[in-house]
Design a protein around this motif. Structure first.
Motif, PDB file in Angstrom:
ATOM      1  N   ALA A 391       0.830  -1.196   0.012  1.00 17.80           N
ATOM      2  CA  ALA A 391      -0.131   0.100   0.213  1.00 17.80           C
ATOM      3  C   ALA A 391       1.012   0.999   0.094  1.00 17.80           C
ATOM      4  CB  ALA A 391      -0.817   0.004   1.371  1.00 17.80           C
ATOM      5  N   ALA A 392       0.623   2.194  -0.625  1.00 16.10           N
ATOM      6  CA  ALA A 392       1.325   3.443  -0.849  1.00 16.10           C
ATOM      7  C   ALA A 392       0.717   4.091   0.164  1.00 16.10           C
ATOM      8  CB  ALA A 392       1.067   4.032  -2.193  1.00 16.10           C
ATOM      9  N   THR A 409      -2.729  15.076  -8.866  1.00 16.02           N
ATOM     10  CA  THR A 409      -1.499  14.309  -8.147  1.00 16.02           C
ATOM     11  C   THR A 409      -1.858  13.586  -6.974  1.00 16.02           C
ATOM     12  OG1 THR A 409      -0.264  16.561  -8.859  1.00 16.02           O
ATOM     13  CG2 THR A 409       0.561  14.925  -7.071  1.00 16.02           C
ATOM     14  N   PRO A 410      -1.414  12.372  -6.995  1.00 14.21           N
ATOM     15  CA  PRO A 410      -1.845  11.623  -5.870  1.00 14.21           C
ATOM     16  C   PRO A 410      -1.469  12.329  -4.233  1.00 14.21           C
ATOM     17  CG  PRO A 410      -0.563  10.209  -7.212  1.00 14.21           C
ATOM     18  CD  PRO A 410      -0.537  11.674  -7.776  1.00 14.21           C
ATOM     19  N   ALA A 411      -2.446  12.190  -3.504  1.00 13.21           N
ATOM     20  CA  ALA A 411      -2.285  13.044  -2.177  1.00 13.21           C
ATOM     21  C   ALA A 411      -2.901  11.865  -1.092  1.00 13.21           C
ATOM     22  CB  ALA A 411      -3.258  13.943  -2.287  1.00 13.21           C
ATOM     23  N   CYS A 412      -2.349  12.432   0.110  1.00 12.86           N
ATOM     24  CA  CYS A 412      -2.853  11.765   1.213  1.00 12.86           C
ATOM     25  C   CYS A 412      -4.419  11.763   1.570  1.00 12.86           C
ATOM     26  CB  CYS A 412      -2.115  12.039   2.576  1.00 12.86           C
ATOM     27  SG  CYS A 412      -2.629  11.227   3.877  1.00 12.86           S
ATOM     28  N   THR A 413      -5.173  10.717   1.852  1.00 14.95           N
ATOM     29  CA  THR A 413      -6.643  10.926   2.209  1.00 14.95           C
ATOM     30  C   THR A 413      -6.739  11.394   3.509  1.00 14.95           C
ATOM     31  OG1 THR A 413      -6.725   8.597   2.659  1.00 14.95           O
ATOM     32  CG2 THR A 413      -7.085   9.169   0.354  1.00 14.95           C
ATOM     33  N   LEU A 414      -5.756  11.463   4.273  1.00 11.57           N
ATOM     34  CA  LEU A 414      -6.072  11.913   5.587  1.00 11.57           C
ATOM     35  C   LEU A 414      -5.479  13.606   5.842  1.00 11.57           C
ATOM     36  CD1 LEU A 414      -5.052   8.944   7.792  1.00 11.57           C
ATOM     37  CD2 LEU A 414      -7.215   9.617   7.365  1.00 11.57           C
ATOM     38  N   CYS A 415      -4.185  13.567   5.460  1.00 13.32           N
ATOM     39  CA  CYS A 415      -3.879  15.186   5.843  1.00 13.32           C
ATOM     40  C   CYS A 415      -3.629  15.971   4.604  1.00 13.32           C
ATOM     41  CB  CYS A 415      -2.219  15.035   6.445  1.00 13.32           C
ATOM     42  SG  CYS A 415      -1.247  14.357   5.329  1.00 13.32           S
ATOM     43  N   GLY A 416      -3.888  15.249   3.227  1.00 13.60           N
ATOM     44  CA  GLY A 416      -3.974  16.064   2.160  1.00 13.60           C
ATOM     45  C   GLY A 416      -2.553  16.353   1.394  1.00 13.60           C
ATOM     46  N   HIS A 417      -1.512  15.825   1.914  1.00 13.46           N
ATOM     47  CA  HIS A 417      -0.029  16.222   1.547  1.00 13.46           C
ATOM     48  C   HIS A 417       0.170  15.594   0.176  1.00 13.46           C
ATOM     49  CE1 HIS A 417       4.162  16.865   2.015  1.00 13.46           C
ATOM     50  NE2 HIS A 417       4.307  15.469   1.617  1.00 13.46           N
ATOM     51  N   LEU A 418       0.667  16.374  -0.703  1.00 12.65           N
ATOM     52  CA  LEU A 418       0.645  15.906  -1.958  1.00 12.65           C
ATOM     53  C   LEU A 418       1.882  14.900  -2.040  1.00 12.65           C
ATOM     54  CD1 LEU A 418       0.176  18.964  -4.072  1.00 12.65           C
ATOM     55  CD2 LEU A 418      -1.431  17.339  -3.649  1.00 12.65           C
ATOM     56  N   ALA A 419       1.827  13.853  -2.919  1.00  8.82           N
ATOM     57  CA  ALA A 419       2.821  12.803  -2.846  1.00  8.82           C
ATOM     58  C   ALA A 419       3.669  13.029  -4.281  1.00  8.82           C
ATOM     59  CB  ALA A 419       1.910  11.194  -3.182  1.00  8.82           C
ATOM     60  N   ALA A 420       4.007  14.106  -4.604  1.00  6.20           N
ATOM     61  CA  ALA A 420       5.161  14.516  -5.684  1.00  6.20           C
ATOM     62  C   ALA A 420       6.386  13.990  -5.071  1.00  6.20           C
ATOM     63  CB  ALA A 420       5.229  15.918  -5.941  1.00  6.20           C
ATOM     64  N   GLY A 421       7.061  13.310  -6.192  1.00  5.60           N
ATOM     65  CA  GLY A 421       8.361  12.682  -5.636  1.00  5.60           C
ATOM     66  C   GLY A 421       8.249  11.476  -4.976  1.00  5.60           C
ATOM     67  N   TRP A 422       7.091  10.725  -4.849  1.00  2.00           N
ATOM     68  CA  TRP A 422       6.836   9.404  -3.800  1.00  2.00           C
ATOM     69  C   TRP A 422       7.860   8.484  -4.059  1.00  2.00           C
ATOM     70  CZ3 TRP A 422       5.378   4.629  -4.610  1.00  2.00           C
ATOM     71  CH2 TRP A 422       5.232   3.974  -3.643  1.00  2.00           C
ATOM     72  N   VAL A 423       8.633   7.673  -2.883  1.00  2.37           N
ATOM     73  CA  VAL A 423       9.345   6.692  -3.136  1.00  2.37           C
ATOM     74  C   VAL A 423       8.943   5.667  -2.305  1.00  2.37           C
ATOM     75  CG1 VAL A 423      11.688   5.625  -3.009  1.00  2.37           C
ATOM     76  CG2 VAL A 423      11.382   8.075  -3.919  1.00  2.37           C
ATOM     77  N   CYS A 424       8.572   4.357  -2.703  1.00  2.00           N
ATOM     78  CA  CYS A 424       8.031   3.349  -1.885  1.00  2.00           C
ATOM     79  C   CYS A 424       9.083   2.970  -0.775  1.00  2.00           C
ATOM     80  CB  CYS A 424       7.899   2.234  -2.743  1.00  2.00           C
ATOM     81  SG  CYS A 424       7.453   0.723  -1.556  1.00  2.00           S
ATOM     82  N   ALA A 425       8.703   3.136   0.432  1.00  2.00           N
ATOM     83  CA  ALA A 425       9.612   2.698   1.587  1.00  2.00           C
ATOM     84  C   ALA A 425      10.105   1.143   1.605  1.00  2.00           C
ATOM     85  CB  ALA A 425       8.774   3.035   3.138  1.00  2.00           C
ATOM     86  N   THR A 426       9.288   0.346   0.806  1.00  3.68           N
ATOM     87  CA  THR A 426       9.673  -1.218   0.855  1.00  3.68           C
ATOM     88  C   THR A 426      10.865  -1.517  -0.315  1.00  3.68           C
ATOM     89  OG1 THR A 426       7.507  -1.629   1.767  1.00  3.68           O
ATOM     90  CG2 THR A 426       8.762  -3.402   0.781  1.00  3.68           C
ATOM     91  N   CYS A 427      10.424  -0.986  -1.522  1.00 12.26           N
ATOM     92  CA  CYS A 427      11.386  -1.265  -2.794  1.00 12.26           C
ATOM     93  C   CYS A 427      11.917  -0.299  -3.404  1.00 12.26           C
ATOM     94  CB  CYS A 427      10.433  -2.227  -3.649  1.00 12.26           C
ATOM     95  SG  CYS A 427       9.110  -1.378  -4.550  1.00 12.26           S
ATOM     96  N   GLU A 428      11.834   1.076  -2.744  1.00 13.45           N
ATOM     97  CA  GLU A 428      11.862   2.201  -3.458  1.00 13.45           C
ATOM     98  C   GLU A 428      11.443   2.222  -5.055  1.00 13.45           C
ATOM     99  OE1 GLU A 428      16.132   2.627  -3.312  1.00 13.45           O
ATOM    100  OE2 GLU A 428      16.309   2.674  -1.121  1.00 13.45           O
ATOM    101  N   GLY A 429      10.231   1.912  -5.393  1.00 17.13           N
ATOM    102  CA  GLY A 429       9.670   1.964  -6.641  1.00 17.13           C
ATOM    103  C   GLY A 429       8.952   3.435  -6.433  1.00 17.13           C
ATOM    104  N   THR A 430       8.815   3.872  -7.624  1.00 16.84           N
ATOM    105  CA  THR A 430       8.267   5.259  -7.620  1.00 16.84           C
ATOM    106  C   THR A 430       7.078   5.345  -8.657  1.00 16.84           C
ATOM    107  OG1 THR A 430       9.636   5.680  -9.872  1.00 16.84           O
ATOM    108  CG2 THR A 430      10.452   6.289  -7.515  1.00 16.84           C
TER     109      THR A 430
END
Length: 667
Positions: A391-392, A409-430
């Motif tokens: 899960a992202a 742009t993908p964003a957090c459904t709780l705090c609204g923080h935009l996920a620009a430049g997001w990197v997966c914490a498990t595999c570092e996928g983007t």
């Protein structure tokens, strides 16, 4: 003290140690207006301007043996707290180990001075000797039900009523659910007998339906709406009208169950399994529980009506406490359960719709509106990593990421923080992968498949109450489905497997309730297609035998000692305080204690610094458990505690929170 010279006043305060009446002497100049139910101000040492409250009793016997302070001021002669509502608030609060003030804030709206003065002046002008008007209407047969229903209402019985599915034309040909017609006819039966009725529904959509159903049957002056969405003056005006000695039909949301009513003859709850009936504020008394207490106190008829009976109501039916009544003859929608396997090619596969269901939609939409129910609003409510599938999550608060609308742009459904430049914490996928499709994405897919058909979205962000009788695809989330003129020509229920995957003790019953509500909006003979769900739940839905499923669910919970077979109380606070409370419950008959364990904030996965214990006990022990827990809360609130090391000066002391029948507990 002379006769009736002492006022017992309940102080309006959230402090649990003040949740009992205090005695004050009534000075001679206030003797004529210091009556039970009026608002007053009394002297209070810690408050310069005194403390507000209600007189709950006028007596000549003082419980306090010392010198009494004089009553300060009678705010208004309006007796806004009736003895019946005060008794209800006291008993409901005691059952939930809470304060009566928490309930009175729901029962008595905030004072609107101009509205109240106009009402008082009008009644002073009319005089107190005016006889209450007699309703000039006659009761009509309750459509679709045997005569036993009217007989049970006249006898003030307790009834579990299975609602008829379907949509009928109302005033000005506006569509009205058949359940609303039934409740209107039930209320009219009691109103014609000179009794008041209280009808409680979950939300404003249901209120609008009920109002339409009542307008043609009852004089509009005797229909009082008490809704949280009303302007404060309008709500207070309706509340004051309910105090008058004449029969009324009072409709509203969960707090309407506490409304004052002259000669109360009926309390009816629609869809009592809906979580909107659960009060989110202390003492957290469910509207169903308040209705049961009030029925016992008043002797009025009680009706729990729904398309899908709740497990809580089924328990009362099996105890013989409530009498079940079915429509005669029974009616059910044409329901087809389809497995989500052969999706075919092209648009059908993209829209996650089996080919058989796709064909049914294509045929039905030529004749009129078709409803498509999905699980989530938005475009893509949940995302995952395209490489590893995890899960992202938001890098700021660890909440789930989603796409609110197409191209956003993908964003957090709780705090609204935009996920620009997001990197997966498990595999570092983007890169992201869509896990769920919301109303927006589903509407887009259906729009491509049916380019000549109107597509309407109805969810929490886009409110649509009714749709016309012409070809259209309506994509709606559960509970937000519009009502179609003449009913939907087909109903497609998607994402059933995702709905059932939610972590909740009542999720199966909730899904059956959501699907039943949507199916009830279908036109006679229209197909209702449930996709991707099988087993006993799908069978109960297909045969329209929700009571049988509720009974089986109740039996499973009895075996596991889960609610409502037993009751629960949660205790949240500092670990040492919880330990002291649990010690007082030692020797609890047929009960057990779970925890305490640290409280984890679900959205972030981080601890809150508090702990929680769960006490599980039989109904017979409820009074004792509530009394012990209430005493513990009061003792903890009044105990002087040394400040913890490092605590900031003036910081609020930790609290001890008790909640009975907590729906958020996942066993």
């Amino acid at each position: 003290m002379t006769s009736a010279s002492i006022a017992r006043v309940l102080i309006d305060s959230p402090l649990p140690q003040l949740d009992h009446p205090f005695d004050f002497r009534i000075p001679p100049e206030l003797a004529d207006v210091a009556l039970p139910g009026v608002r007053v101000v009394v002297p209070w040492r810690s408050l310069k301007n005194g403390a507000a409250g209600y007189i709950v009793e006028v007596t000549s016997d003082a419980e306090f043996t010392g010198k009494l302070s004089d009553l300060g001021e009678v705010v208004s002669p309006a007796r806004v707290l009736t003895p019946e509502v005060w008794a209800l608030a006291r008993r409901a609060a005691d059952r939930a180990a809470g304060s009566a003030n928490g309930i009175l804030r729901l029962a008595v709206p905030g004072r609107q001075v101009r509205v109240e003065r106009a009402w008082v002046a009008e009644h002073e002008e009319q005089g107190a000797d005016v006889a209450p008007p007699i309703p000039q209407v006659s009761a009509t047969p309750i459509t679709g039900y045997p005569d036993a229903l009217a007989e049970a209402l006249a006898a003030h019985d307790r009834i579990a009523l299975d609602a008829l599915p379907g949509v009928l034309p109302g005033p000005q040909e506006a569509p009205v659910g058949r359940w609303a017609i039934t409740l209107a006819e039930v209320a009219l039966d009691r109103y014609a007998a000179g009794e008041s009725a209280i009808l409680v529904v979950p939300d404003y959509r249901d209120l609008d339906q009920l109002l339409l159903a009542l307008e043609e049957r009852v004089p509009i002056v005797d229909i009082l709406r008490m809704d949280a969405k009303q302007p404060n003056p309008d709500r207070y005006r309706a509340f004051l009208a309910a105090l008058e000695p004449r029969p009324r039909i009072i409709i509203g949301n969960r707090s309407a169950v506490y409304a004052p009513a002259h000669n109360l003859g009926l309390i009816a709850l629609w869809n009592d399994g809906d979580p909107l009936h659960a009060e989110p504020l202390a003492p957290y008394v469910h509207a169903r529980d308040a209705a049961l207490i009030r029925q016992e106190q008043s002797g009025a008829a009680l009706v729990f009506a729904a398309h899908s009976r709740s497990v809580e109501t089924q328990r009362l039916v099996e105890m013989g406490f409530i009498r079940p009544l079915d429509p005669q003859p029974r009616q059910r929608p044409k329901i087809i359960v389809t497995e989500q396997q052969d999706q075919g090619e092209g648009p059908a596969a993209a829209a996650r719709i089996p080919s058989a269901a796709w064909k049914a939609i294509a045929d039905s939409v030529r004749e009129g509106p078709v409803l498509v129910q999905v699980s989530r609003p938005g475009y893509a409510p949940m995302l995952s990593c395209k490489r590893c599938g995890d899960a992202a999550r938001c890098t700021s608060c660890h909440g789930p990421l989603g796409i609110p609308s197409r191209g956003a742009t993908p964003a957090c459904t709780l705090c609204g923080h935009l996920a620009a430049g997001w990197v997966c914490a498990t595999c570092e996928g983007t890169e992201f992968r869509l896990v769920t499709r919301g109303t927006g994405r589903t509407a887009e897919e259906l729009g491509r498949a049916f380019p000549a058909t109107t597509v309407i979205v109805a969810d929490g962000e886009k409110t649509v109450l009714t749709v016309p009788d012409r070809p259209a695809l309506i994509v709606a989330t559960r509970g937000a489905e519009p009502i179609a003129h003449g009913g939907y020509r087909a109903v497609l229920l998607l994402d059933g497997d995702r709905m059932l995957a939610a972590e909740s003790l009542s999720i199966a019953s909730d899904c059956l309730r959501w699907w039943s509500h949507a199916a009830a909006l279908a036109a006679p003979g229209a197909q209702v297609l449930l996709v991707g769900v099988g087993g006993e739940l799908a069978r109960a839905f297909a045969t329209w035998n929700q009571a049988e499923f509720a009974s089986a669910e109740l039996n499973d919970r009895r075996a596991l000692r889960f609610p409502p077979a037993v009751r629960l109380a949660t205790i949240t606070g500092q670990t040492d305080a919880i330990g002291e409370v649990l010690t007082s419950l030692e020797g609890l008959p047929a009960g057990d204690i779970l925890g305490p364990v640290p409280v984890i904030l679900e959205e972030t996965g981080r601890p809150t610094g508090e702990s929680r214990a769960v006490v599980r006990f039989d109904y017979a022990a409820g009074a004792r458990v509530a009394k012990e827990l209430r005493a513990a809360v009061i003792e903890y609130a009044t105990k002087r505690r040394a400040p913890r090391a490092g605590a900031r000066p003036g910081r609020a002391a930790p609290t001890l929170k008790v909640r009975f029948d907590d729906p958020e507990i996942r066993l």
